[in-house]
Design a protein around this motif. Structure first.
Motif, PDB file in Angstrom:
ATOM      1  N   GLY A 302       0.817  -1.207   0.000  1.00  0.00           N
ATOM      2  CA  GLY A 302       0.000   0.000   0.000  1.00  0.00           C
ATOM      3  C   GLY A 302       0.851   1.256   0.000  1.00  0.00           C
ATOM      4  N   GLU A 303       1.907   1.262   0.795  1.00  0.00           N
ATOM      5  CA  GLU A 303       2.744   2.451   0.932  1.00  0.00           C
ATOM      6  C   GLU A 303       3.710   2.648  -0.234  1.00  0.00           C
ATOM      7  OE1 GLU A 303       5.689   4.622   4.215  1.00  0.00           O
ATOM      8  OE2 GLU A 303       4.723   2.698   4.704  1.00  0.00           O
ATOM      9  N   TYR A 304       4.229   1.560  -0.781  1.00  0.00           N
ATOM     10  CA  TYR A 304       5.355   1.685  -1.720  1.00  0.00           C
ATOM     11  C   TYR A 304       5.079   1.232  -3.151  1.00  0.00           C
ATOM     12  CZ  TYR A 304       8.236   2.536   2.436  1.00  0.00           C
ATOM     13  OH  TYR A 304       8.772   3.059   3.580  1.00  0.00           O
ATOM     14  N   HIS A 305       3.839   0.830  -3.500  1.00  0.00           N
ATOM     15  CA  HIS A 305       3.649   0.276  -4.846  1.00  0.00           C
ATOM     16  C   HIS A 305       3.976   1.284  -5.958  1.00  0.00           C
ATOM     17  CE1 HIS A 305      -0.428   1.864  -3.910  1.00  0.00           C
ATOM     18  NE2 HIS A 305      -0.556   2.068  -5.205  1.00  0.00           N
ATOM     19  N   THR A 306       3.744   2.575  -5.705  1.00  0.00           N
ATOM     20  CA  THR A 306       4.097   3.547  -6.754  1.00  0.00           C
ATOM     21  C   THR A 306       5.618   3.701  -6.860  1.00  0.00           C
ATOM     22  OG1 THR A 306       3.641   5.300  -5.141  1.00  0.00           O
ATOM     23  CG2 THR A 306       1.924   4.829  -6.743  1.00  0.00           C
ATOM     24  N   HIS A 307       6.340   3.461  -5.763  1.00  0.00           N
ATOM     25  CA  HIS A 307       7.807   3.405  -5.842  1.00  0.00           C
ATOM     26  C   HIS A 307       8.223   2.279  -6.793  1.00  0.00           C
ATOM     27  CE1 HIS A 307       8.042   6.208  -2.586  1.00  0.00           C
ATOM     28  NE2 HIS A 307       9.327   5.992  -2.321  1.00  0.00           N
ATOM     29  N   GLY A 308       7.542   1.155  -6.665  1.00  0.00           N
ATOM     30  CA  GLY A 308       7.846   0.017  -7.540  1.00  0.00           C
ATOM     31  C   GLY A 308       7.675   0.383  -8.999  1.00  0.00           C
ATOM     32  N   HIS A 309       6.569   1.078  -9.310  1.00  0.00           N
ATOM     33  CA  HIS A 309       6.301   1.446 -10.700  1.00  0.00           C
ATOM     34  C   HIS A 309       7.326   2.456 -11.226  1.00  0.00           C
ATOM     35  CE1 HIS A 309       2.797  -0.839 -10.088  1.00  0.00           C
ATOM     36  NE2 HIS A 309       2.003   0.100  -9.628  1.00  0.00           N
ATOM     37  N   ARG A 310       7.853   3.304 -10.335  1.00  0.00           N
ATOM     38  CA  ARG A 310       8.822   4.336 -10.750  1.00  0.00           C
ATOM     39  C   ARG A 310      10.257   3.902 -10.472  1.00  0.00           C
ATOM     40  NH1 ARG A 310       9.007   8.488  -7.963  1.00  0.00           N
ATOM     41  NH2 ARG A 310       7.716   7.916  -6.182  1.00  0.00           N
ATOM     42  N   ALA A 311      10.465   2.606 -10.288  1.00  0.00           N
ATOM     43  CA  ALA A 311      11.772   2.089  -9.860  1.00  0.00           C
ATOM     44  C   ALA A 311      12.927   2.616 -10.702  1.00  0.00           C
ATOM     45  CB  ALA A 311      11.758   0.564  -9.882  1.00  0.00           C
ATOM     46  N   LEU A 312      12.746   2.667 -12.019  1.00  0.00           N
ATOM     47  CA  LEU A 312      13.851   3.065 -12.908  1.00  0.00           C
ATOM     48  C   LEU A 312      14.199   4.548 -12.775  1.00  0.00           C
ATOM     49  CD1 LEU A 312      12.703   0.348 -14.155  1.00  0.00           C
ATOM     50  CD2 LEU A 312      13.601   1.146 -16.316  1.00  0.00           C
ATOM     51  N   GLU A 313      13.277   5.332 -12.192  1.00  0.00           N
ATOM     52  CA  GLU A 313      13.517   6.774 -12.033  1.00  0.00           C
ATOM     53  C   GLU A 313      14.018   7.127 -10.631  1.00  0.00           C
ATOM     54  OE1 GLU A 313       9.605   8.348 -12.723  1.00  0.00           O
ATOM     55  OE2 GLU A 313       9.287   6.805 -14.254  1.00  0.00           O
ATOM     56  N   LEU A 314      13.946   6.184  -9.693  1.00  0.00           N
ATOM     57  CA  LEU A 314      14.281   6.502  -8.302  1.00  0.00           C
ATOM     58  C   LEU A 314      15.759   6.844  -8.143  1.00  0.00           C
ATOM     59  CD1 LEU A 314      12.342   3.722  -6.313  1.00  0.00           C
ATOM     60  CD2 LEU A 314      11.610   6.073  -6.771  1.00  0.00           C
ATOM     61  N   LYS A 315      16.020   7.846  -7.295  1.00  0.00           N
ATOM     62  CA  LYS A 315      17.401   8.170  -6.942  1.00  0.00           C
ATOM     63  C   LYS A 315      17.978   7.006  -6.137  1.00  0.00           C
ATOM     64  CE  LYS A 315      16.290  11.895  -4.731  1.00  0.00           C
ATOM     65  NZ  LYS A 315      16.374  13.136  -3.942  1.00  0.00           N
ATOM     66  N   PRO A 316      19.296   6.785  -6.201  1.00  0.00           N
ATOM     67  CA  PRO A 316      19.902   5.700  -5.421  1.00  0.00           C
ATOM     68  C   PRO A 316      19.568   5.777  -3.932  1.00  0.00           C
ATOM     69  CG  PRO A 316      21.472   6.507  -7.029  1.00  0.00           C
ATOM     70  CD  PRO A 316      20.288   7.419  -7.100  1.00  0.00           C
ATOM     71  N   SER A 317      19.482   6.992  -3.385  1.00  0.00           N
ATOM     72  CA  SER A 317      19.159   7.134  -1.956  1.00  0.00           C
ATOM     73  C   SER A 317      17.726   6.673  -1.659  1.00  0.00           C
ATOM     74  CB  SER A 317      19.341   8.581  -1.508  1.00  0.00           C
ATOM     75  OG  SER A 317      18.538   9.453  -2.303  1.00  0.00           O
ATOM     76  N   THR A 318      16.810   6.996  -2.562  1.00  0.00           N
ATOM     77  CA  THR A 318      15.414   6.554  -2.391  1.00  0.00           C
ATOM     78  C   THR A 318      15.318   5.040  -2.538  1.00  0.00           C
ATOM     79  OG1 THR A 318      14.700   8.644  -3.360  1.00  0.00           O
ATOM     80  CG2 THR A 318      13.036   6.926  -3.156  1.00  0.00           C
ATOM     81  N   LEU A 319      16.067   4.514  -3.499  1.00  0.00           N
ATOM     82  CA  LEU A 319      16.102   3.064  -3.717  1.00  0.00           C
ATOM     83  C   LEU A 319      16.626   2.356  -2.469  1.00  0.00           C
ATOM     84  CD1 LEU A 319      15.375   1.149  -6.001  1.00  0.00           C
ATOM     85  CD2 LEU A 319      17.689   1.419  -6.913  1.00  0.00           C
ATOM     86  N   LEU A 320      17.652   2.944  -1.857  1.00  0.00           N
ATOM     87  CA  LEU A 320      18.218   2.342  -0.639  1.00  0.00           C
ATOM     88  C   LEU A 320      17.185   2.360   0.489  1.00  0.00           C
ATOM     89  CD1 LEU A 320      20.607   1.110   0.878  1.00  0.00           C
ATOM     90  CD2 LEU A 320      21.365   3.441   1.434  1.00  0.00           C
ATOM     91  N   GLU A 321      16.466   3.465   0.627  1.00  0.00           N
ATOM     92  CA  GLU A 321      15.420   3.549   1.658  1.00  0.00           C
ATOM     93  C   GLU A 321      14.349   2.484   1.430  1.00  0.00           C
ATOM     94  OE1 GLU A 321      13.833   7.511   1.789  1.00  0.00           O
ATOM     95  OE2 GLU A 321      15.808   8.404   2.135  1.00  0.00           O
ATOM     96  N   LEU A 322      13.996   2.284   0.173  1.00  0.00           N
ATOM     97  CA  LEU A 322      12.997   1.262  -0.160  1.00  0.00           C
ATOM     98  C   LEU A 322      13.482  -0.126   0.271  1.00  0.00           C
ATOM     99  CD1 LEU A 322      10.313   0.540  -1.680  1.00  0.00           C
ATOM    100  CD2 LEU A 322      11.719   0.217  -3.716  1.00  0.00           C
ATOM    101  N   LEU A 323      14.713  -0.446  -0.061  1.00  0.00           N
ATOM    102  CA  LEU A 323      15.279  -1.755   0.303  1.00  0.00           C
ATOM    103  C   LEU A 323      15.344  -1.915   1.821  1.00  0.00           C
ATOM    104  CD1 LEU A 323      18.179  -1.942  -2.316  1.00  0.00           C
ATOM    105  CD2 LEU A 323      15.982  -3.112  -2.420  1.00  0.00           C
ATOM    106  N   GLN A 324      15.698  -0.821   2.517  1.00  0.00           N
ATOM    107  CA  GLN A 324      15.773  -0.873   3.987  1.00  0.00           C
ATOM    108  C   GLN A 324      14.383  -1.127   4.576  1.00  0.00           C
ATOM    109  OE1 GLN A 324      19.045  -0.947   4.602  1.00  0.00           O
ATOM    110  NE2 GLN A 324      19.633   1.084   5.361  1.00  0.00           N
TER     111      GLN A 324
END
Length: 407
Positions: A302-324
């Motif tokens: 619910g919280e992160y599905h739009t992050h998943g869809h924008r994965a290729l555009e995410l900054k490395p720092s945002t990507l790291l937060e997602l993985l954490q």
């Protein structure tokens, strides 16, 4: 003493489907006779016994009478005088109210075979309306047999509507409701379960948060199907087509609940629906006491599905937060299920069911890149405590920057 095979085993044999569980009913016997033959008693509310060799369940023929609210509000009467027809009439659907003896002679007093051929889910008697759990059961059978062309008989749907309006559904325990919901979600067409609940008004009672999605528009450019409720059903259908586990299917059902809170003047945009929906997802999770893994994944999707869809555009720092957030280092499976739910969400759009989802492999690669950072060299450099944590984070961020540049 006469013994009959009853219910699902008879139904599925007549449908030509594999028979897994077999239920037996015993007519003309007493508890004492069953014990004398070596059967072991297991029923607390009514006489059910386990066969001494096969371990299968044998129940004495019984009648029942409504005595209170909800699924458990019944008193049962079992005696040698209870006939097979009296036992069968208390069952939910005609297709489940057939019996056969050891020669496969069919006893079908309520025309279950006729309804099998007509592909109808029809109640056996007006007593159907005494048990609110049957609303969920019929919807589940509709999901199971939709591919064979089964529909709910109009008069049965009307009884289900009356039950939904009576307040009886509120008397269901979370455990009983979840058992039916979870089984229905694992059927081949789980979206039919939701459609039937909605058709009889039960969805509004049991999951008003899901019911509220129907009629809520989304931007046509991203969602050709427009209606959020229709989209949710399509996502659930995709999850079944791709044989996803229960955790993913539950998350798919609840992922867009926040869109039901968007004020009409903001339609078809749904700004921050991911965060707005979290309190609703939490409420549904708690209402049905969903297992912890289902609850956790639903909240994260619910919280992160739009992050998943924008994965290729995410900054490395945002990507790291997602993985954490997913603790991918210790719980890689949960992140894999998140990726699956995101892909089902992307595929659950009209005309886009076959579109590739490169974000899936990209996210997997990012998780692998972050996982390659070894802790030992950092320990050898003297890092410890909070400093070690920061050093690991820096190295993972460096790895993700390199991954993004090379992807």
């Amino acid at each position: 003493m006469r013994i009959y095979k009853v219910g699902g085993a008879v139904r599925d044999r007549l449908l030509g489907k594999p028979v897994t569980d077999i239920d037996w009913v015993v007519v003309g016997a007493t508890t004492e006779e069953m014990l004398a033959k070596g059967f072991r008693p297991v029923g607390a509310d009514f006489p059910v016994f386990l066969h001494p060799n096969s371990g299968e369940e044998y129940a004495l023929a019984r009648t029942e009478r409504k005595s209170g609210r909800g699924y458990g509000g019944f008193t049962f009467h079992a005696s040698p005088e209870v006939t097979l027809e009296e036992d069968l009439i208390r069952r939910d659907l005609t297709i489940n109210a057939m019996a056969e003896d050891d020669q496969q002679n069919l006893t079908d007093p309520y025309h279950g075979q006729r309804d099998l051929e007509a592909r109808l889910l029809r109640h056996v008697s007006p007593a159907f309306a005494e048990d609110p759990l049957r609303v969920l059961r019929v919807a589940r059978f509709a999901a199971r047999y939709a591919a064979l062309g089964f529909t709910v008989a109009p008069e049965t749907l009307e009884l289900m509507r009356q039950l939904s309006e009576s307040g009886e559904l509120e008397a269901l325990t979370p455990e009983r409701s979840w058992k039916e919901i979870s089984r229905a979600l694992m059927e081949n067409q789980p979206q039919v379960f939701i459609e039937v609940l909605r058709a009889c008004g039960a969805l509004k009672v049991l999951m008003p948060e899901v019911d509220a999605l129907f009629g809520v528009p989304q931007p046509p450019a991203h969602h050709p199907e427009i209606d959020t409720g229709v989209h949710t059903l399509s996502v659930l259908q995709q999850a079944a087509l791709h044989k996803q586990p229960l955790t993913v299917r539950w998350a798919c059902l609840l992922h867009d609940l926040g869109k039901g809170l968007t004020p009409e003047q903001e339609w078809p945009q749904h700004i921050a629906h991911e965060f707005k929906g979290l309190k609703l997802i939490k409420a549904v999770n708690e209402r049905f006491k969903a297992p912890r893994d289902c609850q956790e994944l639903a909240m994260l999707v619910g919280e992160y599905h739009t992050h998943g869809h924008r994965a290729l555009e995410l900054k490395p720092s945002t990507l790291l937060e997602l993985l954490q957030s997913f603790d991918v280092y210790r719980r890689p499976q949960r992140f894999e299920e998140f990726i699956a739910a995101c892909e089902m969400d992307a595929r659950g759009r009209e005309g886009l069911e076959q579109r590739s989802y490169p974000q899936a492999d990209y996210l997997r690669g990012a998780a692998t890149a972050a996982r390659t950072i070894a802790v030992q060299p950092l320990l050898e450099k003297g890092f410890k405590g909070p400093e070690l944590g920061e050093a690991i984070k820096r190295e993972r961020l460096k790895a993700l920057k390199a991954y993004k540049e090379n992807a």
